[in-house]
Motif scaffolding. Structure first.
Motif, PDB file in Angstrom:
ATOM      1  N   ILE A  55       0.829  -1.210   0.000  1.00  0.00           N
ATOM      2  CA  ILE A  55       0.000   0.000   0.000  1.00  0.00           C
ATOM      3  C   ILE A  55       0.864   1.261   0.000  1.00  0.00           C
ATOM      4  O   ILE A  55       0.532   2.246  -0.647  1.00  0.00           O
ATOM      5  N   GLU A  56       1.977   1.243   0.711  1.00  0.00           N
ATOM      6  CA  GLU A  56       2.854   2.413   0.721  1.00  0.00           C
ATOM      7  C   GLU A  56       3.385   2.713  -0.677  1.00  0.00           C
ATOM      8  O   GLU A  56       3.453   3.861  -1.094  1.00  0.00           O
ATOM      9  N   SER A  57       3.753   1.666  -1.408  1.00  0.00           N
ATOM     10  CA  SER A  57       4.248   1.855  -2.776  1.00  0.00           C
ATOM     11  C   SER A  57       3.141   2.325  -3.713  1.00  0.00           C
ATOM     12  O   SER A  57       3.342   3.230  -4.515  1.00  0.00           O
ATOM     13  N   LEU A  58       1.969   1.698  -3.611  1.00  0.00           N
ATOM     14  CA  LEU A  58       0.853   2.064  -4.489  1.00  0.00           C
ATOM     15  C   LEU A  58       0.334   3.469  -4.202  1.00  0.00           C
ATOM     16  O   LEU A  58      -0.072   4.179  -5.123  1.00  0.00           O
ATOM     17  N   ALA A  59       0.341   3.873  -2.934  1.00  0.00           N
ATOM     18  CA  ALA A  59      -0.191   5.187  -2.562  1.00  0.00           C
ATOM     19  C   ALA A  59       0.626   6.335  -3.159  1.00  0.00           C
ATOM     20  O   ALA A  59       0.132   7.453  -3.254  1.00  0.00           O
ATOM     21  N   LYS A  60       1.851   6.052  -3.570  1.00  0.00           N
ATOM     22  CA  LYS A  60       2.669   7.094  -4.205  1.00  0.00           C
ATOM     23  C   LYS A  60       2.190   7.420  -5.611  1.00  0.00           C
ATOM     24  O   LYS A  60       2.447   8.497  -6.120  1.00  0.00           O
ATOM     25  N   LYS A  61       1.451   6.475  -6.240  1.00  0.00           N
ATOM     26  CA  LYS A  61       1.010   6.665  -7.618  1.00  0.00           C
ATOM     27  C   LYS A  61      -0.504   6.642  -7.796  1.00  0.00           C
ATOM     28  O   LYS A  61      -1.011   7.124  -8.790  1.00  0.00           O
ATOM     29  N   PHE A  62      -1.233   6.054  -6.831  1.00  0.00           N
ATOM     30  CA  PHE A  62      -2.673   5.855  -6.982  1.00  0.00           C
ATOM     31  C   PHE A  62      -3.403   6.256  -5.706  1.00  0.00           C
ATOM     32  O   PHE A  62      -2.805   6.321  -4.636  1.00  0.00           O
ATOM     33  N   ILE A  63      -4.699   6.480  -5.826  1.00  0.00           N
ATOM     34  CA  ILE A  63      -5.555   6.650  -4.658  1.00  0.00           C
ATOM     35  C   ILE A  63      -5.825   5.241  -4.141  1.00  0.00           C
ATOM     36  O   ILE A  63      -6.266   4.373  -4.890  1.00  0.00           O
ATOM     37  N   THR A  64      -5.537   4.984  -2.871  1.00  0.00           N
ATOM     38  CA  THR A  64      -5.701   3.641  -2.309  1.00  0.00           C
ATOM     39  C   THR A  64      -6.693   3.666  -1.158  1.00  0.00           C
ATOM     40  O   THR A  64      -6.810   4.652  -0.439  1.00  0.00           O
ATOM     41  N   PHE A  65      -7.431   2.586  -1.006  1.00  0.00           N
ATOM     42  CA  PHE A  65      -8.347   2.417   0.110  1.00  0.00           C
ATOM     43  C   PHE A  65      -8.632   0.942   0.276  1.00  0.00           C
ATOM     44  O   PHE A  65      -8.352   0.148  -0.598  1.00  0.00           O
ATOM     45  N   GLY A  66      -9.139   0.570   1.436  1.00  0.00           N
ATOM     46  CA  GLY A  66      -9.463  -0.832   1.684  1.00  0.00           C
ATOM     47  C   GLY A  66     -10.648  -0.951   2.627  1.00  0.00           C
ATOM     48  O   GLY A  66     -10.894  -0.075   3.451  1.00  0.00           O
ATOM     49  N   TYR A  67     -11.377  -2.023   2.499  1.00  0.00           N
ATOM     50  CA  TYR A  67     -12.521  -2.319   3.350  1.00  0.00           C
ATOM     51  C   TYR A  67     -12.387  -3.732   3.877  1.00  0.00           C
ATOM     52  O   TYR A  67     -12.017  -4.630   3.141  1.00  0.00           O
ATOM     53  N   HIS A  68     -12.678  -3.925   5.134  1.00  0.00           N
ATOM     54  CA  HIS A  68     -12.776  -5.274   5.690  1.00  0.00           C
ATOM     55  C   HIS A  68     -13.617  -5.223   6.950  1.00  0.00           C
ATOM     56  O   HIS A  68     -13.868  -4.157   7.499  1.00  0.00           O
ATOM     57  N   GLY A  69     -14.060  -6.358   7.412  1.00  0.00           N
ATOM     58  CA  GLY A  69     -14.963  -6.408   8.552  1.00  0.00           C
ATOM     59  C   GLY A  69     -14.287  -6.690   9.868  1.00  0.00           C
ATOM     60  O   GLY A  69     -14.950  -6.846  10.885  1.00  0.00           O
ATOM     61  N   GLY A  70     -12.938  -6.735   9.911  1.00  0.00           N
ATOM     62  CA  GLY A  70     -12.224  -7.032  11.133  1.00  0.00           C
ATOM     63  C   GLY A  70     -11.979  -5.795  11.971  1.00  0.00           C
ATOM     64  O   GLY A  70     -12.448  -4.712  11.673  1.00  0.00           O
ATOM     65  N   LYS A  71     -11.197  -5.973  13.032  1.00  0.00           N
ATOM     66  CA  LYS A  71     -10.865  -4.858  13.921  1.00  0.00           C
ATOM     67  C   LYS A  71      -9.952  -3.866  13.242  1.00  0.00           C
ATOM     68  O   LYS A  71      -9.126  -4.168  12.476  1.00  0.00           O
TER      69      LYS A  71
END
Length: 71
Positions: A55-71
């Motif tokens: 995610i750190e690498s991708l966030a330099k070039k793209f808008i990143t986000f994630g969804y999950h149902g855990g804590k």
């Protein structure tokens, strides 16, 4: 039609397998590209700062986000 449009604009993987049977190390495998024995993340072990994190690498070039149902 909306799902078809979403897939056209996305990366679609037909054959994808989890690295392990439980969520935490499986997510870390996905986000680091390492198997669970290499990233060593578990209930009491966090990801070490020296490990690569996708995610750190991708966030330099793209808008990143994630969804999950855990804590």
């Amino acid at each position: 039609p909306n799902i078809d449009r979403f897939i056209r604009d996305s990366v679609y993987l037909e054959n994808l397998y989890a690295q392990t049977s439980w969520t935490l190390p499986s997510f870390m495998s996905l986000f680091t590209g390492m198997n669970e024995y290499n990233h060593e993340v578990g209930i009491k072990q966090f990801l070490k700062g020296s490990k690569p994190f996708l995610i750190e690498s991708l966030a330099k070039k793209f808008i990143t986000f994630g969804y999950h149902g855990g804590k």
